[in-house]
Design a protein around this motif. Sequence first.
Motif, mmCIF file in Angstrom:
data_model
loop_
_atom_site.group_PDB
_atom_site.id
_atom_site.type_symbol
_atom_site.label_atom_id
_atom_site.label_comp_id
_atom_site.label_asym_id
_atom_site.label_seq_id
_atom_site.Cartn_x
_atom_site.Cartn_y
_atom_site.Cartn_z
ATOM 1 N N GLN A 117 16.815 7.408 -1.166
ATOM 2 C CA GLN A 117 15.510 7.406 -1.817
ATOM 3 C C GLN A 117 14.507 6.655 -0.963
ATOM 4 O O GLN A 117 14.869 5.710 -0.254
ATOM 5 C CB GLN A 117 15.598 6.737 -3.192
ATOM 6 N N SER A 118 13.264 7.078 -1.039
ATOM 7 C CA SER A 118 12.198 6.376 -0.332
ATOM 8 C C SER A 118 10.874 6.620 -1.047
ATOM 9 O O SER A 118 10.740 7.550 -1.834
ATOM 10 C CB SER A 118 12.110 6.835 1.122
ATOM 11 N N ILE A 119 9.921 5.756 -0.748
ATOM 12 C CA ILE A 119 8.553 5.937 -1.241
ATOM 13 C C ILE A 119 7.723 6.393 -0.056
ATOM 14 O O ILE A 119 7.692 5.736 0.980
ATOM 15 C CB ILE A 119 7.997 4.642 -1.845
ATOM 16 N N GLU A 120 7.065 7.541 -0.195
ATOM 17 C CA GLU A 120 6.281 8.137 0.891
ATOM 18 C C GLU A 120 4.819 8.235 0.482
ATOM 19 O O GLU A 120 4.515 8.579 -0.658
ATOM 20 C CB GLU A 120 6.800 9.545 1.210
ATOM 21 N N ASN A 121 3.919 7.927 1.402
ATOM 22 C CA ASN A 121 2.487 8.165 1.210
ATOM 23 C C ASN A 121 2.183 9.536 1.786
ATOM 24 O O ASN A 121 2.311 9.747 2.995
ATOM 25 C CB ASN A 121 1.649 7.100 1.921
ATOM 26 N N ALA A 122 1.805 10.477 0.936
ATOM 27 C CA ALA A 122 1.595 11.856 1.374
ATOM 28 C C ALA A 122 0.481 12.485 0.543
ATOM 29 O O ALA A 122 0.058 11.949 -0.478
ATOM 30 C CB ALA A 122 2.885 12.654 1.233
ATOM 31 N N THR A 123 0.031 13.651 1.003
ATOM 32 C CA THR A 123 -1.016 14.371 0.273
ATOM 33 C C THR A 123 -0.447 15.333 -0.763
ATOM 34 O O THR A 123 -1.158 15.779 -1.643
ATOM 35 C CB THR A 123 -1.904 15.162 1.250
ATOM 36 N N SER A 124 0.852 15.662 -0.650
ATOM 37 C CA SER A 124 1.468 16.584 -1.601
ATOM 38 C C SER A 124 2.966 16.308 -1.698
ATOM 39 O O SER A 124 3.530 15.583 -0.871
ATOM 40 C CB SER A 124 1.245 18.039 -1.159
ATOM 41 N N SER A 156 -7.201 12.020 0.796
ATOM 42 C CA SER A 156 -6.596 11.093 -0.154
ATOM 43 C C SER A 156 -5.084 11.311 -0.199
ATOM 44 O O SER A 156 -4.597 12.427 -0.239
ATOM 45 C CB SER A 156 -7.192 11.288 -1.547
ATOM 46 N N THR A 157 -4.378 10.206 -0.162
ATOM 47 C CA THR A 157 -2.924 10.261 -0.236
ATOM 48 C C THR A 157 -2.474 9.625 -1.540
ATOM 49 O O THR A 157 -3.218 8.892 -2.177
ATOM 50 C CB THR A 157 -2.263 9.526 0.946
#
Length: 103
Positions: free
Chosen positions: A56-63, A33-34
């Motif tokens: 700035q950026s929006i990142e899909n990550a696990t942590s 799950s991200t």
Amino acid sequence: MFKSLLITLLLLNLTSVQAAGNSYENPVIRKVSTQQFVASALLRKNDQNATVKLVQSIENATSREEASGMLLNRIKQEMQGYSVLETLVSPVTESKQGCETWI
């Protein structure tokens, strides 16, 4: 006797190899799950002037650490000549509207 023992061992190994071979046809896929994170970095240009830039950026990550690493890798590739002064990573709370324009 030795010959029959050897044949038995070979047959046992062959059946275990076949059983293992069948498990590769339907591999187990684990979904990680991200979450979305807002990653920010304050940069300083490596020259005599005091040029400072906010990225700035929006990142899909696990942590948080993974999101920070993703932003730092992008900065390293795309913004050569800048040093990172500080980073800040915050999770994005889910919006009921499904829109991130409020960020």
